[in-house]
Design a protein around this motif. Structure first.
Motif, PDB file in Angstrom:
ATOM      1  N   VAL A  38     -15.453 -39.243  28.644  1.00 23.80           N
ATOM      2  CA  VAL A  38     -15.544 -39.988  27.089  1.00 23.80           C
ATOM      3  C   VAL A  38     -16.388 -40.976  27.269  1.00 23.80           C
ATOM      4  O   VAL A  38     -17.275 -41.205  26.154  1.00 23.80           O
ATOM      5  N   ARG A  39     -16.260 -41.900  27.847  1.00 23.50           N
ATOM      6  CA  ARG A  39     -17.513 -43.107  27.812  1.00 23.50           C
ATOM      7  C   ARG A  39     -18.720 -42.799  27.786  1.00 23.50           C
ATOM      8  O   ARG A  39     -19.617 -42.836  27.031  1.00 23.50           O
ATOM      9  N   ARG A  40     -19.081 -41.396  28.724  1.00 20.75           N
ATOM     10  CA  ARG A  40     -20.529 -40.834  28.620  1.00 20.75           C
ATOM     11  C   ARG A  40     -20.851 -40.188  27.312  1.00 20.75           C
ATOM     12  O   ARG A  40     -22.065 -40.434  26.707  1.00 20.75           O
ATOM     13  N   ALA A  41     -19.794 -39.612  26.598  1.00 19.71           N
ATOM     14  CA  ALA A  41     -20.079 -39.038  25.259  1.00 19.71           C
ATOM     15  C   ALA A  41     -20.309 -40.090  24.541  1.00 19.71           C
ATOM     16  O   ALA A  41     -21.171 -39.780  23.267  1.00 19.71           O
ATOM     17  N   PHE A  42     -19.584 -41.284  24.484  1.00 23.92           N
ATOM     18  CA  PHE A  42     -19.746 -42.256  23.445  1.00 23.92           C
ATOM     19  C   PHE A  42     -21.268 -42.704  23.768  1.00 23.92           C
ATOM     20  O   PHE A  42     -22.053 -43.102  22.770  1.00 23.92           O
ATOM     21  N   GLU A  43     -21.680 -43.187  24.980  1.00 22.57           N
ATOM     22  CA  GLU A  43     -22.895 -43.597  25.245  1.00 22.57           C
ATOM     23  C   GLU A  43     -24.104 -42.566  24.740  1.00 22.57           C
ATOM     24  O   GLU A  43     -24.947 -43.073  24.169  1.00 22.57           O
ATOM     25  N   ARG A  44     -23.904 -41.268  24.953  1.00 23.40           N
ATOM     26  CA  ARG A  44     -24.870 -40.397  24.616  1.00 23.40           C
ATOM     27  C   ARG A  44     -25.070 -40.347  22.988  1.00 23.40           C
ATOM     28  O   ARG A  44     -26.131 -40.020  22.526  1.00 23.40           O
ATOM     29  N   GLY A  45     -23.938 -40.947  22.297  1.00 21.58           N
ATOM     30  CA  GLY A  45     -23.929 -40.933  20.946  1.00 21.58           C
ATOM     31  C   GLY A  45     -24.445 -42.242  20.126  1.00 21.58           C
ATOM     32  O   GLY A  45     -24.592 -42.439  19.033  1.00 21.58           O
ATOM     33  N   ILE A  47     -23.343 -45.397  21.645  1.00 23.51           N
ATOM     34  CA  ILE A  47     -22.438 -46.480  21.536  1.00 23.51           C
ATOM     35  C   ILE A  47     -22.935 -47.272  23.025  1.00 23.51           C
ATOM     36  O   ILE A  47     -23.143 -46.631  24.015  1.00 23.51           O
ATOM     37  N   VAL A  48     -23.122 -48.677  22.938  1.00 25.49           N
ATOM     38  CA  VAL A  48     -23.427 -49.463  24.131  1.00 25.49           C
ATOM     39  C   VAL A  48     -22.008 -50.274  24.463  1.00 25.49           C
ATOM     40  O   VAL A  48     -21.774 -50.929  23.619  1.00 25.49           O
ATOM     41  N   PHE A  49     -21.384 -50.224  25.501  1.00 21.67           N
ATOM     42  CA  PHE A  49     -20.367 -50.986  25.893  1.00 21.67           C
ATOM     43  C   PHE A  49     -20.679 -52.335  26.646  1.00 21.67           C
ATOM     44  O   PHE A  49     -21.718 -52.452  27.498  1.00 21.67           O
ATOM     45  N   LEU A  50     -20.284 -53.529  26.106  1.00 23.15           N
ATOM     46  CA  LEU A  50     -20.960 -54.741  26.558  1.00 23.15           C
ATOM     47  C   LEU A  50     -19.699 -55.556  27.514  1.00 23.15           C
ATOM     48  O   LEU A  50     -18.563 -55.417  26.823  1.00 23.15           O
ATOM     49  N   ASN A  51     -20.132 -56.180  28.376  1.00 23.38           N
ATOM     50  CA  ASN A  51     -19.155 -56.940  29.108  1.00 23.38           C
ATOM     51  C   ASN A  51     -19.889 -57.979  29.767  1.00 23.38           C
ATOM     52  O   ASN A  51     -20.677 -57.674  30.857  1.00 23.38           O
ATOM     53  N   SER A  52     -19.481 -59.212  29.617  1.00 22.56           N
ATOM     54  CA  SER A  52     -20.134 -60.372  30.071  1.00 22.56           C
ATOM     55  C   SER A  52     -19.042 -61.537  30.354  1.00 22.56           C
ATOM     56  O   SER A  52     -17.988 -61.378  29.766  1.00 22.56           O
ATOM     57  N   ASP A  53     -19.541 -62.511  30.916  1.00 18.52           N
ATOM     58  CA  ASP A  53     -18.659 -63.823  31.026  1.00 18.52           C
ATOM     59  C   ASP A  53     -18.202 -64.357  29.413  1.00 18.52           C
ATOM     60  O   ASP A  53     -17.229 -64.945  29.584  1.00 18.52           O
ATOM     61  N   MET A  59     -21.769 -51.957  20.762  1.00 21.45           N
ATOM     62  CA  MET A  59     -22.975 -52.187  19.843  1.00 21.45           C
ATOM     63  C   MET A  59     -23.255 -50.657  19.718  1.00 21.45           C
ATOM     64  O   MET A  59     -23.345 -49.807  20.639  1.00 21.45           O
ATOM     65  N   VAL A  60     -23.725 -50.462  18.453  1.00 21.29           N
ATOM     66  CA  VAL A  60     -24.223 -49.145  17.978  1.00 21.29           C
ATOM     67  C   VAL A  60     -25.581 -49.191  17.788  1.00 21.29           C
ATOM     68  O   VAL A  60     -26.239 -49.981  17.241  1.00 21.29           O
ATOM     69  N   VAL A  61     -26.396 -48.129  18.777  1.00 13.12           N
ATOM     70  CA  VAL A  61     -27.612 -48.225  18.625  1.00 13.12           C
ATOM     71  C   VAL A  61     -28.261 -47.123  17.484  1.00 13.12           C
ATOM     72  O   VAL A  61     -27.628 -46.086  17.710  1.00 13.12           O
TER      73      VAL A  61
END
Length: 67
Positions: A38-45, A47-53, A59-61
């Motif tokens: 599911v994550r990969r499908a969103f990324e192909r579409g 969507i960039v998942f962000l995770n930082s301190d 983010m939608v590209v």
């Protein structure tokens, strides 16, 4: 993204039942491979998942295939 559950399940190559389990608020058990697909499908579409301190988010590209 305008995707239905059926569209996401198809793009992620998972069953609709598995996707519904993932989206359930009842903490149903879901295979890690289902989450990954599911994550990969969103990324192909686009969507960039962000995770930082500083926090987490998405983010939608623009310009990615949204069909």
């Amino acid at each position: 993204m305008g995707w239905t559950q059926e569209t996401l399940a198809d793009k992620a190559r998972v069953s609709l039942t598995a996707l519904k389990r993932l989206e359930s608020t009842n903490r149903l058990e879901v295979y890690e491979s289902t989450r990954d697909e599911v994550r990969r499908a969103f990324e192909r579409g686009g969507i960039v998942f962000l995770n930082s301190d500083q926090g987490v988010g998405v983010m939608v590209v623009h310009g990615k295939d949204k069909a």
